[in-house]
Design a protein around this motif. Structure first.
Motif, mmCIF file in Angstrom:
data_model
loop_
_atom_site.group_PDB
_atom_site.id
_atom_site.type_symbol
_atom_site.label_atom_id
_atom_site.label_comp_id
_atom_site.label_asym_id
_atom_site.label_seq_id
_atom_site.Cartn_x
_atom_site.Cartn_y
_atom_site.Cartn_z
ATOM 1 N N VAL A 9 1.051 -1.097 -0.120
ATOM 2 C CA VAL A 9 -0.029 -0.042 -0.115
ATOM 3 C C VAL A 9 0.737 1.041 0.063
ATOM 4 C CG1 VAL A 9 -1.679 1.252 1.387
ATOM 5 C CG2 VAL A 9 -1.834 -1.073 1.098
ATOM 6 N N THR A 10 0.645 2.160 -0.861
ATOM 7 C CA THR A 10 1.187 3.514 -1.079
ATOM 8 C C THR A 10 0.464 4.450 -0.825
ATOM 9 O OG1 THR A 10 2.833 2.500 -2.789
ATOM 10 C CG2 THR A 10 2.663 4.927 -2.603
ATOM 11 N N ALA A 11 0.886 5.457 0.148
ATOM 12 C CA ALA A 11 0.146 6.609 0.636
ATOM 13 C C ALA A 11 0.582 7.713 0.071
ATOM 14 C CB ALA A 11 -0.030 6.719 2.109
ATOM 15 N N THR A 12 -0.190 8.729 -0.800
ATOM 16 C CA THR A 12 0.408 9.871 -0.885
ATOM 17 C C THR A 12 0.043 11.151 -0.205
ATOM 18 O OG1 THR A 12 0.158 9.319 -3.504
ATOM 19 C CG2 THR A 12 0.140 11.511 -3.084
ATOM 20 N N LYS A 13 0.917 11.896 0.267
ATOM 21 C CA LYS A 13 0.478 13.061 1.203
ATOM 22 C C LYS A 13 -0.194 13.812 0.740
ATOM 23 C CE LYS A 13 4.136 13.760 3.940
ATOM 24 N NZ LYS A 13 5.240 14.340 4.396
ATOM 25 N N PRO A 14 -1.266 14.299 1.257
ATOM 26 C CA PRO A 14 -2.064 15.571 0.878
ATOM 27 C C PRO A 14 -1.458 16.863 0.974
ATOM 28 C CG PRO A 14 -2.732 15.045 3.227
ATOM 29 C CD PRO A 14 -1.764 14.043 2.644
ATOM 30 N N SER A 15 -1.754 17.888 0.337
ATOM 31 C CA SER A 15 -1.106 19.281 0.029
ATOM 32 C C SER A 15 -1.101 19.750 1.517
ATOM 33 C CB SER A 15 -1.749 19.951 -0.879
ATOM 34 O OG SER A 15 -1.252 21.533 -0.740
ATOM 35 N N GLY A 16 0.069 20.416 1.996
ATOM 36 C CA GLY A 16 0.041 20.991 3.276
ATOM 37 C C GLY A 16 0.358 19.943 4.595
ATOM 38 N N ALA A 17 0.349 18.571 4.207
ATOM 39 C CA ALA A 17 0.526 17.657 5.200
ATOM 40 C C ALA A 17 2.096 17.701 5.611
ATOM 41 C CB ALA A 17 0.073 16.344 4.975
ATOM 42 N N GLU A 18 2.254 17.514 6.948
ATOM 43 C CA GLU A 18 3.741 17.535 7.552
ATOM 44 C C GLU A 18 4.123 16.131 7.872
ATOM 45 O OE1 GLU A 18 4.027 20.140 10.390
ATOM 46 O OE2 GLU A 18 3.632 22.180 9.374
ATOM 47 N N GLU A 19 3.054 15.301 7.910
ATOM 48 C CA GLU A 19 3.422 13.840 8.664
ATOM 49 C C GLU A 19 2.103 12.999 8.234
ATOM 50 O OE1 GLU A 19 5.577 12.684 12.280
ATOM 51 O OE2 GLU A 19 3.338 12.569 12.946
ATOM 52 N N MET A 20 2.471 11.802 8.139
ATOM 53 C CA MET A 20 1.410 10.790 8.301
ATOM 54 C C MET A 20 1.535 9.581 8.986
ATOM 55 S SD MET A 20 -0.015 10.469 4.217
ATOM 56 C CE MET A 20 1.781 9.972 3.385
ATOM 57 N N ARG A 21 0.788 9.125 9.792
ATOM 58 C CA ARG A 21 0.526 8.109 10.649
ATOM 59 C C ARG A 21 -0.491 6.954 9.966
ATOM 60 N NH1 ARG A 21 0.239 11.473 15.959
ATOM 61 N NH2 ARG A 21 1.492 13.165 15.491
ATOM 62 N N TYR A 22 0.295 5.783 10.454
ATOM 63 C CA TYR A 22 -0.705 4.651 9.791
ATOM 64 C C TYR A 22 -0.543 3.425 10.869
ATOM 65 C CZ TYR A 22 3.417 2.059 8.766
ATOM 66 O OH TYR A 22 4.889 1.136 8.860
ATOM 67 N N THR A 23 -1.646 2.745 10.624
ATOM 68 C CA THR A 23 -1.618 1.284 11.324
ATOM 69 C C THR A 23 -2.144 0.282 10.473
ATOM 70 O OG1 THR A 23 -4.123 1.666 11.782
ATOM 71 C CG2 THR A 23 -2.476 2.433 13.572
ATOM 72 N N VAL A 24 -1.882 -0.918 10.880
ATOM 73 C CA VAL A 24 -2.138 -2.212 9.932
ATOM 74 C C VAL A 24 -3.055 -3.066 10.719
ATOM 75 C CG1 VAL A 24 -0.058 -1.948 8.382
ATOM 76 C CG2 VAL A 24 -0.030 -3.302 10.445
ATOM 77 N N ASP A 25 -3.341 -2.842 11.894
ATOM 78 C CA ASP A 25 -4.189 -3.629 12.790
ATOM 79 C C ASP A 25 -5.788 -3.207 12.761
ATOM 80 O OD1 ASP A 25 -3.898 -1.541 14.268
ATOM 81 O OD2 ASP A 25 -2.938 -2.335 15.911
ATOM 82 N N GLY A 26 -6.190 -2.456 11.989
ATOM 83 C CA GLY A 26 -7.445 -1.816 12.045
ATOM 84 C C GLY A 26 -7.702 -0.542 13.039
ATOM 85 N N THR A 27 -6.682 -0.281 13.816
ATOM 86 C CA THR A 27 -7.293 0.880 14.847
ATOM 87 C C THR A 27 -6.811 2.248 14.030
ATOM 88 O OG1 THR A 27 -4.998 0.750 15.452
ATOM 89 C CG2 THR A 27 -6.499 -0.649 16.799
ATOM 90 N N ASP A 28 -7.618 3.195 14.873
ATOM 91 C CA ASP A 28 -7.440 4.604 14.283
ATOM 92 C C ASP A 28 -5.918 4.966 14.563
ATOM 93 O OD1 ASP A 28 -7.798 7.137 13.778
ATOM 94 O OD2 ASP A 28 -9.883 7.044 14.273
ATOM 95 N N PRO A 29 -5.348 5.448 13.513
ATOM 96 C CA PRO A 29 -3.881 5.946 13.742
ATOM 97 C C PRO A 29 -3.885 7.289 14.488
ATOM 98 C CG PRO A 29 -4.620 6.187 11.418
ATOM 99 C CD PRO A 29 -5.576 5.373 12.223
ATOM 100 N N ARG A 30 -5.186 8.191 14.552
ATOM 101 C CA ARG A 30 -5.355 9.261 15.388
ATOM 102 C C ARG A 30 -4.762 8.922 16.896
ATOM 103 N NH1 ARG A 30 -10.835 11.589 13.505
ATOM 104 N NH2 ARG A 30 -11.141 9.269 13.836
ATOM 105 N N TYR A 31 -5.308 7.785 17.279
ATOM 106 C CA TYR A 31 -5.288 7.439 18.813
ATOM 107 C C TYR A 31 -4.499 6.259 19.220
ATOM 108 C CZ TYR A 31 -9.419 10.354 17.669
ATOM 109 O OH TYR A 31 -10.237 11.075 17.200
#
Length: 350
Positions: A290-312
């Motif tokens: 899986v490839t994620a493209t950073k949206p305009s203005g974003a400084e960082e992206m966080r991800y998870t692979v276990d189905g949990t919400d990467p915000r928390y």
């Protein structure tokens, strides 16, 4: 000799802070962070119900081990201050008493506003629902916009009661002048906390100074049990006649933070300018990567692979390159940037 004001005046200091804060007292007290800088919150994950089968050995469905969503809460706001009371200015005054008075002033004029501003910023940035609008609310649209927020909490089964909406004086004026609100003056208007000046759609209205509201945010709705605002004065003392000072030297250090609880994040709703919110990352899958493209203005992206919400989630990692997945696993990613509101979560199941 140093007098430890954190011990001597702790109850009075706590009273002053709580009374002066627009946020303190309207957040959860379930988790006590006193004495620690980090806390991990474990929330059990329930499983969907299945049809009961009257034959075989798996009549109740497939047995699965209970899982937890883990959220690490770390206090980051570590602040300090120092000042002197010259003996020539307060010759006949009790230095310790004067120091205590100055500490209270420091909390009211510096610490409390800073903590409230930070808390509202964190609540909006990490809200479970960050709604957007192209145009600023008006007296003709504000009630509908607020009602939509309250409905969102209802649809997500957020309990009634202990719901608050933080608005500026400008937005409060719109509410008071709106056609839907006209004639309701006095209904539910009861001072039950700092800044509370009414009720709308089951939400206690908390009017805060304009400078407290995050830039680009029109209002924030929170349920008390969805947010935390741990605050601790870790050290405050006065030194009488220390080296280099004829009088008293006051030193203080405190730390605090504000959090949205991931498992209860749907109890937090923010309405913001569309241009102030990051768009969701764009995902693509190739050969189970899986490839994620950073949206305009974003400084960082966080991800998870276990189905949990990467915000928390405690398992969230910073995205740097394509992530190889296993069949059936879900990749979830979110974008962050200072001064911008967090993007929606993008996900792909392989």
């Amino acid at each position: 000799m140093a007098v430890n004001l954190a011990t001597k005046y702790s109850s009075q200091i706590a009273e002053v802070f709580t009374a002066g804060s627009f946020v303190k007292g309207k957040t959860s007290t379930t988790f006590d962070l006193t004495g620690v800088k980090t806390l991990k919150v474990y929330t059990p994950v329930t499983v969907p119900e299945v049809d009961y089968t009257r034959e075989g050995m798996s009549r109740y469905g497939t047995v699965t081990e209970m899982q937890d969503i883990v959220q690490e809460l770390k206090m980051t706001q570590d602040k300090a201050f120092t000042l002197t009371i010259d003996k020539g200015n307060y010759l006949d005054q009790n230095m310790s008493k004067k120091a205590a008075d100055m500490l209270r002033l420091q909390i009211n004029e510096q610490s409390t506003p800073a903590a409230d501003k930070y808390a509202l910023k964190q609540f909006a940035k990490m809200a479970g629902t960050i709604a957007t609008t192209d145009s600023a609310p008006t007296k003709d649209t504000i009630v509908e916009l607020i009602s939509t927020g309250a409905q969102t909490l209802d649809d997500n089964l957020v309990p009634d009661g202990d719901r608050y909406i933080y608005v500026t004086a400008e937005v409060y004026k719109m509410i008071r002048l709106s056609p839907e609100f006209t004639g309701l003056e006095g209904l539910g208007v009861k001072a039950i906390g700092k800044g509370i000046c009414g009720e709308i759609s089951g939400l206690n209205i908390v009017r805060v100074p304009k400078s407290y509201m995050p830039t680009g945010c029109y209002f924030i709705i929170t349920h008390k049990n969805s947010v935390l605002m741990p605050y601790k004065i870790s050290d405050a003392k006065v030194h009488n006649d220390p080296v280099g000072v004829s009088g008293a030297l006051i030193e203080g250090r405190h730390y605090y933070d504000a959090f949205v609880l991931g498992a209860k994040s749907k109890g937090v709703y923010a309405l913001v300018q569309k241009s102030s919110k990051l768009t969701a990352p764009i995902l693509a899958i190739s050969s189970m990567a899986v490839t994620a493209t950073k949206p305009s203005g974003a400084e960082e992206m966080r991800y998870t692979v276990d189905g949990t919400d990467p915000r928390y989630s405690d398992s969230a990692k910073v995205y740097t390159s394509a992530v190889t997945m296993t069949s059936g696993a879900t990749f979830r990613v979110v974008a962050f940037a200072e001064g911008k509101f967090t993007s929606d979560v993008a996900d792909k199941t392989c």
